[in-house]
Design a protein around this motif. Structure first.
Motif, PDB file in Angstrom:
ATOM      1  N   PRO A   1       0.830  -1.212   0.000  1.00 58.66           N
ATOM      2  CA  PRO A   1       0.000   0.000   0.000  1.00 58.66           C
ATOM      3  C   PRO A   1       0.859   1.254   0.000  1.00 58.66           C
ATOM      4  N   SER A   2       0.257   2.375  -0.350  1.00 59.51           N
ATOM      5  CA  SER A   2       0.995   3.632  -0.303  1.00 59.51           C
ATOM      6  C   SER A   2       1.194   4.023   1.152  1.00 59.51           C
ATOM      7  N   ARG A   3       2.296   4.744   1.394  1.00 64.35           N
ATOM      8  CA  ARG A   3       2.661   5.044   2.780  1.00 64.35           C
ATOM      9  C   ARG A   3       1.582   5.850   3.495  1.00 64.35           C
ATOM     10  N   ASP A   4       1.041   6.876   2.837  1.00 58.63           N
ATOM     11  CA  ASP A   4       0.071   7.706   3.552  1.00 58.63           C
ATOM     12  C   ASP A   4      -1.213   6.947   3.873  1.00 58.63           C
ATOM     13  N   VAL A   5      -1.606   6.013   3.002  1.00 53.93           N
ATOM     14  CA  VAL A   5      -2.813   5.220   3.286  1.00 53.93           C
ATOM     15  C   VAL A   5      -2.562   4.293   4.481  1.00 53.93           C
ATOM     16  N   LEU A   6      -1.386   3.666   4.514  1.00 56.86           N
ATOM     17  CA  LEU A   6      -1.077   2.765   5.632  1.00 56.86           C
ATOM     18  C   LEU A   6      -0.947   3.562   6.941  1.00 56.86           C
ATOM     19  N   GLU A   7      -0.275   4.698   6.885  1.00 55.28           N
ATOM     20  CA  GLU A   7      -0.153   5.537   8.094  1.00 55.28           C
ATOM     21  C   GLU A   7      -1.532   5.974   8.589  1.00 55.28           C
ATOM     22  N   THR A   8      -2.361   6.450   7.663  1.00 56.21           N
ATOM     23  CA  THR A   8      -3.702   6.911   8.054  1.00 56.21           C
ATOM     24  C   THR A   8      -4.489   5.780   8.705  1.00 56.21           C
ATOM     25  N   THR A   9      -4.380   4.577   8.127  1.00 55.91           N
ATOM     26  CA  THR A   9      -5.113   3.424   8.657  1.00 55.91           C
ATOM     27  C   THR A   9      -4.690   3.128  10.100  1.00 55.91           C
ATOM     28  N   VAL A  10      -3.379   3.070  10.325  1.00 51.70           N
ATOM     29  CA  VAL A  10      -2.908   2.672  11.659  1.00 51.70           C
ATOM     30  C   VAL A  10      -3.151   3.796  12.676  1.00 51.70           C
ATOM     31  N   ILE A  11      -2.912   5.035  12.283  1.00 50.27           N
ATOM     32  CA  ILE A  11      -3.137   6.167  13.206  1.00 50.27           C
ATOM     33  C   ILE A  11      -4.612   6.218  13.630  1.00 50.27           C
TER      34      ILE A  11
END
Ligand code: ZN
Ligand code: ZN
Length: 256
Positions: A173-183
């Motif tokens: 996945p793209s980094r911002d999508v993965l970060e948004t998901t976990v945050i």
């Protein structure tokens, strides 16, 4: 049994940190104890504007492990959509040098927070600590990577090194999508989901993964904070969102 062991361990570490805190409290006059409670216990204070009209998010990252601006913007949008903070939500970002470990225990992270956190609740502002660390969780196994943990009522950690390793390459996945998901998943726990402070309005807690939602497409599905959940995110240009049942739980406890 394992959970019980972990809870006991957590309570012991909490007791130790509280004892230590009463010393630092005396020296700088800031009361840390309202920000050292169990995950989910500030659900109502975060969701409603009854006590706190502002929210202050202290984002601290290790040099080289700053989250993307998109992820921070998405996090603030998520908060604005679910909480009542009429005087605003402010993000205060700061870089620190590496604490120097490759794997971090929750006790390590509590010690770093104790050392580095500057924002605590005031009369009308509730403060949150979000730490982006340059290492992995000590809870990782051969089959599971922990990407984030909400470990207190206003504290969470994102294992940004693991997120960087699992994003932005082919079939990832793209980094911002993965970060948004976990945050947003970790903050969902802090908001009291699922059955963690925001009372269930319908039966949707996962019987196999406690404190998670049993709707597979929901942000609070258990796999959203693990490396195993990545397959669902590949090719997606946005993070999963809360389903209607999780939103109903937040609304019943003072949220939007
Ligand atoms: Zn979770
Ligand atoms: Zn849900």
């Amino acid at each position: 049994m394992k959970t019980f062991y972990l809870i006991s361990l957590f309570l012991i570490s909490l007791l130790c940190s509280c004892t230590k805190d009463s010393i630092s409290q005396a020296s700088n006059g800031i009361n840390h104890t309202p920000n050292q409670k169990s995950t989910g216990s500030s659900s109502h204070d975060l969701l409603s504007d009854q006590k706190y009209k502002n929210m202050m998010i202290e984002v601290v990252y290790v040099d080289g492990f700053k989250p993307t601006q998109n992820a921070i913007n998405n996090f603030v949008s998520f908060l604005e959509a679910r909480t009542y903070k009429p005087h605003g939500i402010v993000v205060n970002e700061r870089m620190i040098t590496s604490p120097g470990k490759t794997r971090y225990t929750i006790n390590d992270l509590i010690a770093i927070e104790e050392d580095q956190r500057t924002q605590y609740n005031t009369e009308d502002t509730i403060a949150v600590w979000a730490f982006f660390v340059d290492g992995a969780s000590d809870k990782n196994t051969d089959t599971g990577t922990v990407l984030g943990t909400a470990y207190r009522n206003t504290s969470f950690v994102i294992f940004e090194k693991s997120i960087q390793n699992l994003s932005n390459s082919a079939f990832e996945p793209s980094r911002d999508v993965l970060e948004t998901t976990v945050i947003t998943h970790e903050f969902g726990h802090i908001l009291g989901l699922t059955n963690l402070g925001a009372t269930l309005q319908s039966e949707h807690e996962d019987t196999e993964h406690a404190k998670h939602c049993n709707v597979e497409s929901c942000l609070m599905y258990w796999s959203a904070e693990t490396g195993e959940g990545l397959a669902n995110l590949f090719g997606s240009n946005s993070a999963p969102t809360l389903d209607a049942q999780c939103i109903a739980d937040l609304q019943a406890n003072g949220g939007k």
